[in-house]
Design a protein around this motif. Structure first.
Motif, PDB file in Angstrom:
ATOM      1  N   PHE A  51      19.553   4.091  38.547  1.00 16.02           N
ATOM      2  CA  PHE A  51      19.915   2.897  39.320  1.00 16.02           C
ATOM      3  C   PHE A  51      18.801   2.488  40.279  1.00 16.02           C
ATOM      4  N   SER A  54      15.194   2.143  37.545  1.00 17.16           N
ATOM      5  CA  SER A  54      15.281   1.282  36.371  1.00 17.16           C
ATOM      6  C   SER A  54      16.043  -0.009  36.667  1.00 17.16           C
ATOM      7  N   VAL A  55      17.213   0.113  37.303  1.00 15.15           N
ATOM      8  CA  VAL A  55      17.991  -1.089  37.633  1.00 15.15           C
ATOM      9  C   VAL A  55      17.401  -1.791  38.842  1.00 15.15           C
ATOM     10  N   TYR A 107      25.487  -0.450  30.415  1.00 19.11           N
ATOM     11  CA  TYR A 107      24.360  -0.301  31.332  1.00 19.11           C
ATOM     12  C   TYR A 107      23.056  -0.803  30.715  1.00 19.11           C
ATOM     13  N   THR A 108      23.034  -0.973  29.405  1.00 22.26           N
ATOM     14  CA  THR A 108      21.814  -1.469  28.770  1.00 22.26           C
ATOM     15  C   THR A 108      21.527  -2.918  29.149  1.00 22.26           C
ATOM     16  N   TRP A 109      22.534  -3.636  29.611  1.00 19.23           N
ATOM     17  CA  TRP A 109      22.309  -5.039  30.012  1.00 19.23           C
ATOM     18  C   TRP A 109      22.770  -5.344  31.438  1.00 19.23           C
ATOM     19  N   HIS A 111      22.176  -5.200  34.672  1.00 16.76           N
ATOM     20  CA  HIS A 111      21.129  -4.877  35.629  1.00 16.76           C
ATOM     21  C   HIS A 111      21.253  -5.649  36.936  1.00 16.76           C
ATOM     22  N   GLU A 112      22.237  -6.507  37.084  1.00 22.57           N
ATOM     23  CA  GLU A 112      22.505  -7.151  38.359  1.00 22.57           C
ATOM     24  C   GLU A 112      23.418  -6.254  39.187  1.00 22.57           C
ATOM     25  N   ALA A 116      26.493  -4.074  37.721  1.00 18.52           N
ATOM     26  CA  ALA A 116      26.372  -2.616  37.694  1.00 18.52           C
ATOM     27  C   ALA A 116      27.543  -1.955  38.435  1.00 18.52           C
ATOM     28  N   ALA A 178      11.964   3.666  31.356  1.00 20.98           N
ATOM     29  CA  ALA A 178      13.072   2.893  30.795  1.00 20.98           C
ATOM     30  C   ALA A 178      13.514   3.443  29.450  1.00 20.98           C
TER      31      ALA A 178
END
Length: 434
Positions: A51, A54-55, A107-109, A111-112, A116, A178
């Motif tokens: 988080f 990566s996020v 979680y692969t998409w 990312h906001e 999340a 990633a």
């Protein structure tokens, strides 16, 4: 070698090393728990850095997200447990596992920040509700002494898988890119969905709907059981104590290197895998489980005193004290977990394992949610005094567990308020109310 000698050698093999053991009704449950715990151990080893790196969340956003998810996990345990009684524990586990797996894959998409948080709330809610419903399923598949044995076996399987998974997670952390996080997400999410499908091989346990019965929620009127749930939650802080409290203490108040924490946690997991089943034998009846709860509180309190003695310590002496504190702690943890198994299962009416285990898991989920904050205040801010405050909490938990269990044994069992469901063809006006 004679035929008899060969047969004797085969009989000395552990049960889990035989094909027949895995073919039993609970076999797929054990296998699913083992595989899921591998992914869980890997994921929760590195999800914070996922988080943050990566996020791209800040530490404050990450803390808010996991706290919100923990609160959701506290709330949903009871209702989902009652749903398991209504529609079937196996079916509820299949749906929860599928939802959790899809959430992990999201979680692969996602990312906001708010996306999340939403995904994490769904994932943690399913993760916290699943253990209680799994116990309800095992309780429906077994009887007598086999019931506690199967539940403790499942716990040992889970703990062993988490240890191995944590090693895989450490490798992903070493990559810290990633691609590594993506591979872990796909693996963990995919196996979670796959294990849900595997549970369809488990025999169906008759639900209230199968029996054409409706009844009100029972656990909220069972005051001794609610007290046991509360005091077990006090003892469940022992999980947060080892996961977050002791590392914080070592970092802020001793001169020991932080890597010693890995050794202590690894030893903790090995002891649980080896001895959880043996200790649980003492919890097959309510009196024995109650005594284990008392001794758990005493031992956990004693471990707090030993850890407090490491204040500003260094050299070989601090290693000895940390190892001794961890050894006393793990025995207390074994007693606490076994006590919880024995009390929560033996004090539950046969047709209400889902709602009772759901409520019981709420106490532990509450401890897991607030343990990091509690440990930070007590052990970082209060120092040595914090250890004695935590020891007092454990003593209250142990003594309270014994007292509440004795109350439950004196209290006559209240029969379930069941109402048959009259088929619609017989007239809707005759259907009983919930």
């Amino acid at each position: 070698m004679s035929r008899e000698a060969a047969k004797g050698r085969r009989s000395r093999r552990p049960e889990w090393a035989t094909v027949e053991w895995w073919r039993r009704p609970a076999g797929p449950v054990y296998l699913a728990s083992l595989v899921l715990s591998l992914g869980k151990g890997a994921w929760f080893t590195c999800w914070a850095l996922f988080f943050l790196h990566s996020v791209g969340l800040s530490t404050a956003e990450f803390a808010f997200g996991i706290t919100a998810a923990g609160v959701v996990g506290m709330i949903v345990g009871g209702p989902l447990g009652y749903l398991a009684d209504r529609v079937g524990a196996r079916e509820t586990l299949v749906v929860l596992g599928t939802v959790q797996g899809l959430a992990i894959l999201s979680y692969t998409w996602a990312h906001e920040f708010w996306a999340a948080v939403a995904v994490t709330c769904v994932m943690i809610a399913a993760d916290r509700a699943t253990p209680g419903i799994r116990i309800a399923l095992l309780s429906g598949l077994t009887t007598g002494e086999e019931r506690i044995k199967s539940i403790s076996t499942n716990r040992a399987m889970t703990q062993g898988g988490i240890v191995v998974g944590a090693l895989a997670g450490a490798y992903v952390l070493s990559l810290d890119n990633a691609a590594g996080y993506l591979g872990l997400i796909v693996m963990y999410g995919g196996t979670t969905v796959g294990c849900s499908v595997l549970l369809l091989r488990v025999p169906r346990v008759a639900s209230l709907s199968d029996r054409k019965v409706r009844r009100r929620v029972m656990v909220l009127r069972d005051r001794p059981f609610l007290l046991i749930t509360l005091f077990n939650g006090f003892l469940a802080l022992s999980w947060g104590m080892l996961d977050s409290g002791v590392p914080l203490w070592i970092t802020h108040h001793t001169h020991a290197p932080l890597w010693v924490m890995g050794v202590l946690m690894g030893a903790n997991a090995v002891v649980i895998v080896l001895f959880q089943n043996r200790v649980s034998r003492a919890a097959e009846a309510v009196p024995g489980a109650a005594r284990l709860g008392l001794w758990s509180g005493v031992l956990l309190a004693a471990s707090c005193g030993i850890f407090a003695a490491t204040y500003r310590g260094s050299g070989a002496w601090v290693f000895v004290l940390l190892a001794l504190g961890a050894a006393v702690h793990v025995v207390g943890e074994l007693f606490f977990v076994s006590s919880g198994f024995g009390l929560s299962v033996n004090l539950t009416p046969n047709d209400a394992h889902g709602e009772y285990q759901g409520m019981f898991a709420t106490g532990q989920a509450t401890a897991l949610t607030f343990a990091p904050g509690i440990m930070t205040v007590l052990l970082v801010d209060w120092g040595v005094a914090g250890w004695f405050a935590l020891a007092a909490v454990y003593l209250v938990g142990g003594i309270g567990t014994l007292g509440a269990a004795r109350w439950a044994m004196r209290k006559p069992q209240e029969p379930a308020a069941e109402t048959p469901i009259v088929p619609a063809s017989a007239g809707e006006g005759q259907r009983g109310t919930v």
